[in-house]
Design an enzyme around this catalytic site. Structure first.
Site: not given
Ligand code: AMP
Ligand code: MG
Length: 332
Positions: A47, A70, A124, A126-127, A271
């Site tokens: 990251d 981020e 981001d 690393i997303d 994101d």
């Molecule tokens: P994903 O890989 O689609 O599950 O999304 C990852 C992203 O979800 C991360 O980069 C976080 O910024 C974000 N995230 C963290 N907590 C939550 C939440 N409660 N609801 C939605 N997104 C979140």
């Molecule tokens: Mg992310």
């Protein structure tokens, strides 16, 4: 190639490719022992390294542009952060960015803007950190916003398949507003870009949706109700990161649903920004769960929006209606 934002696009694509080298190197060094220990340090190093190399490139080419990223280097500047910092310096050097610890921290902190600006990048590095740690999908997402409009979106997806190439080829995808969405194999900058288009499926019953692996990030119960109302038979694709936007843009899936698990969670701009432009330029539609366009003039969070709904554009209204019908009481 489009003339507008051409320099910015070149910079962004080059930066994301370099960040992918860092991420891949760190991920490939992860052992089954570190996986078993649920050691999160690899993703921390990747990251920071990813943000450092991208912010360095942006600093060189567009020194006046702020970056809403981020990560911040505060943790690395503490005495307790010295091990992470040394590992980050080492990984950046291995990717061709030989720099001092101070330079690395300063580049990371270039991503520390959080207020809205007329022109800024959002990153981001690393997303999908959970996907990274599982050696599954993750993405590097970089976007340029001017007057609240996404002008450039770049997604690096190092573990996504590319057409009929071998597994692990990875995908570099990008879009410039008004000029389509494109992809190349991650490590083949000279390959002829492939134009991406969303599916042309209009019957919801024939559609396949994707969603987060994490039920804490997007409600699986709610999406299940929507899928049954719309007659969707196919199993959802569960995948981490903005690779879900790539999946819709190139037709691996017809929809991406991100349904809030609680009232008040504010989605982060990094994101979504990169992924949104890639889908829109592939012909798809993106709104929040109320059908409102995401508002990127609010700083680092989408304070005016809830969740996200990404479709091929052909059944957007029907999907939004089904979301409303099945909204849990606390979300209504
Ligand atoms: P994903 O890989 O689609 O599950 O999304 C990852 C992203 O979800 C991360 O980069 C976080 O910024 C974000 N995230 C963290 N907590 C939550 C939440 N409660 N609801 C939605 N997104 C979140
Ligand atoms: Mg992310």
């Amino acid at each position: 190639m489009p003339a507008s934002f051409q320099r910015e696009l070149q910079t962004a694509v080059t930066a994301v490719r370099q960040a992918a080298i860092v991420c891949r190197s760190v991920q490939s060094a992860m052992t089954t022992a570190s996986l078993a220990k649920k050691d999160k340090s690899p993703v921390t190093v990747a990251d920071f390294g990813s943000q450092a190399v991208i912010c360095r490139r942006l600093q060189l080419d567009f020194p006046d542009d702020p970056v809403i990223g981020e990560e911040g280097a505060a943790e690395l500047r503490l005495p307790s952060g010295v091990d992470f910092l040394n590992r980050t310096v080492h990984e950046c050097a291995a990717a061709g960015v030989v720099a001092s610890a101070v330079e690395i921290c300063d580049w990371i902190d270039r991503g520390g803007t959080s207020e809205y600006r007329p022109r800024f990048w959002t990153l981001d590095p690393i997303d999908g950190t959970k996907g990274f740690l599982r050696k599954e999908q993750y993405a590097i997402s970089l976007a340029l916003l001017v007057n609240g409009q996404i002008e450039i979106g770049v997604l690096g997806c190092p573990n996504m398949p590319f057409e009929n190439k071998p597994d692990g080829t990875g995908v570099l995808a990008w879009a410039v507003r008004g000029h389509g969405a494109w992809m190349q194999p991650m490590s083949e900058p000279d390959a002829t870009p492939t134009r991406m288009t969303v599916t042309q499926i209009s019957k919801t019953a024939d559609m396949r949706f994707c969603e987060s692996v994490e039920s804490g990030h997007s409600s699986h119960d709610w999406s299940g109700l929507i899928a049954s109302q719309l007659g969707m038979q196919l199993e959802p694709i569960r995948m981490d990161s903005q690779c879900k936007y790539l999946a819709v843009a190139r037709g691996d899936a017809d929809l991406y649903l991100r349904l809030p698990t609680r009232k008040g969670y504010q989605e982060k701009i990094w994101d979504h920004a990169g992924g949104i432009l890639v889908v829109r330029e592939a012909g798809g539609e993106v709104t929040d769960i109320d059908g409102k366009a995401p508002d990127f003039r609010q700083g680092s969070s989408l304070t005016q929006n809830e969740g996200m709904v990404v479709t091929n554009g052909l059944a957007h209204a029907a999907v939004i209606a089904a979301i409303k019908t099945h909204a849990p009481a606390e979300m209504a």
